[in-house]
Design a protein around this motif. Sequence first.
Motif, mmCIF file in Angstrom:
data_model
loop_
_atom_site.group_PDB
_atom_site.id
_atom_site.type_symbol
_atom_site.label_atom_id
_atom_site.label_comp_id
_atom_site.label_asym_id
_atom_site.label_seq_id
_atom_site.Cartn_x
_atom_site.Cartn_y
_atom_site.Cartn_z
ATOM 1 N N SER A 50 0.828 -1.198 0.000
ATOM 2 C CA SER A 50 0.000 0.000 0.000
ATOM 3 C C SER A 50 0.866 1.253 0.000
ATOM 4 N N ALA A 51 1.925 1.246 0.789
ATOM 5 C CA ALA A 51 2.841 2.391 0.831
ATOM 6 C C ALA A 51 3.497 2.598 -0.529
ATOM 7 N N MET A 52 3.830 1.492 -1.203
ATOM 8 C CA MET A 52 4.428 1.576 -2.534
ATOM 9 C C MET A 52 3.461 2.210 -3.519
ATOM 10 N N ARG A 53 2.228 1.728 -3.523
ATOM 11 C CA ARG A 53 1.228 2.270 -4.452
ATOM 12 C C ARG A 53 0.974 3.749 -4.182
ATOM 13 N N SER A 54 0.902 4.112 -2.905
ATOM 14 C CA SER A 54 0.651 5.502 -2.540
ATOM 15 C C SER A 54 1.785 6.403 -2.994
ATOM 16 N N SER A 55 3.021 5.953 -2.818
ATOM 17 C CA SER A 55 4.153 6.784 -3.206
ATOM 18 C C SER A 55 4.242 6.922 -4.724
ATOM 19 N N ILE A 56 3.870 5.866 -5.455
ATOM 20 C CA ILE A 56 3.865 5.950 -6.918
ATOM 21 C C ILE A 56 2.817 6.957 -7.376
ATOM 22 N N LYS A 57 1.637 6.873 -6.788
ATOM 23 C CA LYS A 57 0.564 7.799 -7.153
ATOM 24 C C LYS A 57 0.946 9.239 -6.821
ATOM 25 N N LYS A 58 1.582 9.416 -5.659
ATOM 26 C CA LYS A 58 2.024 10.750 -5.235
ATOM 27 C C LYS A 58 3.054 11.312 -6.217
ATOM 28 N N ALA A 59 3.986 10.462 -6.652
ATOM 29 C CA ALA A 59 5.014 10.893 -7.593
ATOM 30 C C ALA A 59 4.396 11.253 -8.944
ATOM 31 N N GLU A 60 3.444 10.449 -9.393
ATOM 32 C CA GLU A 60 2.808 10.725 -10.689
ATOM 33 C C GLU A 60 2.023 12.029 -10.657
ATOM 34 N N THR A 61 1.314 12.294 -9.566
ATOM 35 C CA THR A 61 0.576 13.552 -9.477
ATOM 36 C C THR A 61 1.532 14.730 -9.380
ATOM 37 N N ALA A 62 2.654 14.544 -8.695
ATOM 38 C CA ALA A 62 3.648 15.615 -8.614
ATOM 39 C C ALA A 62 4.237 15.911 -9.984
ATOM 40 N N LEU A 63 4.430 14.866 -10.780
ATOM 41 C CA LEU A 63 4.978 15.064 -12.122
ATOM 42 C C LEU A 63 3.972 15.730 -13.048
ATOM 43 N N THR A 64 2.708 15.356 -12.937
ATOM 44 C CA THR A 64 1.709 15.972 -13.813
ATOM 45 C C THR A 64 1.451 17.425 -13.430
ATOM 46 N N ASN A 65 1.580 17.727 -12.125
ATOM 47 C CA ASN A 65 1.380 19.111 -11.670
ATOM 48 C C ASN A 65 2.650 19.946 -11.762
#
Length: 82
Positions: free
Chosen positions: A26-41
């Motif tokens: 879960s921590a892995m998935r959350s960090s991936i999602k966080k990184a992707e949103t940071a990259l798109t923003n």
Amino acid sequence: MPNIKSAIKRVRTNEIKNAQNSHVKSAMRSSIKKAETALTNKDDNASDSVKAAIKQVEKAASKGLIHKNTAARKKSSLMKKA
């Protein structure tokens, strides 16, 4: 429910390991999602979040929660987006 003592113990240990593995995944998935949103923003700390996500992916792969090729694919995808 099992009747044999070793089987009862095995059920207990499996529940504990399952909780730990679920937490790491879960921590892995959350960090991936966080990184992707940071990259798109296009955030300032996007590179830090990508590093953290890659670290989480490698940790999950080393524990055997995900296959090493899956880890490589996820890392490659993040780096491509970066």
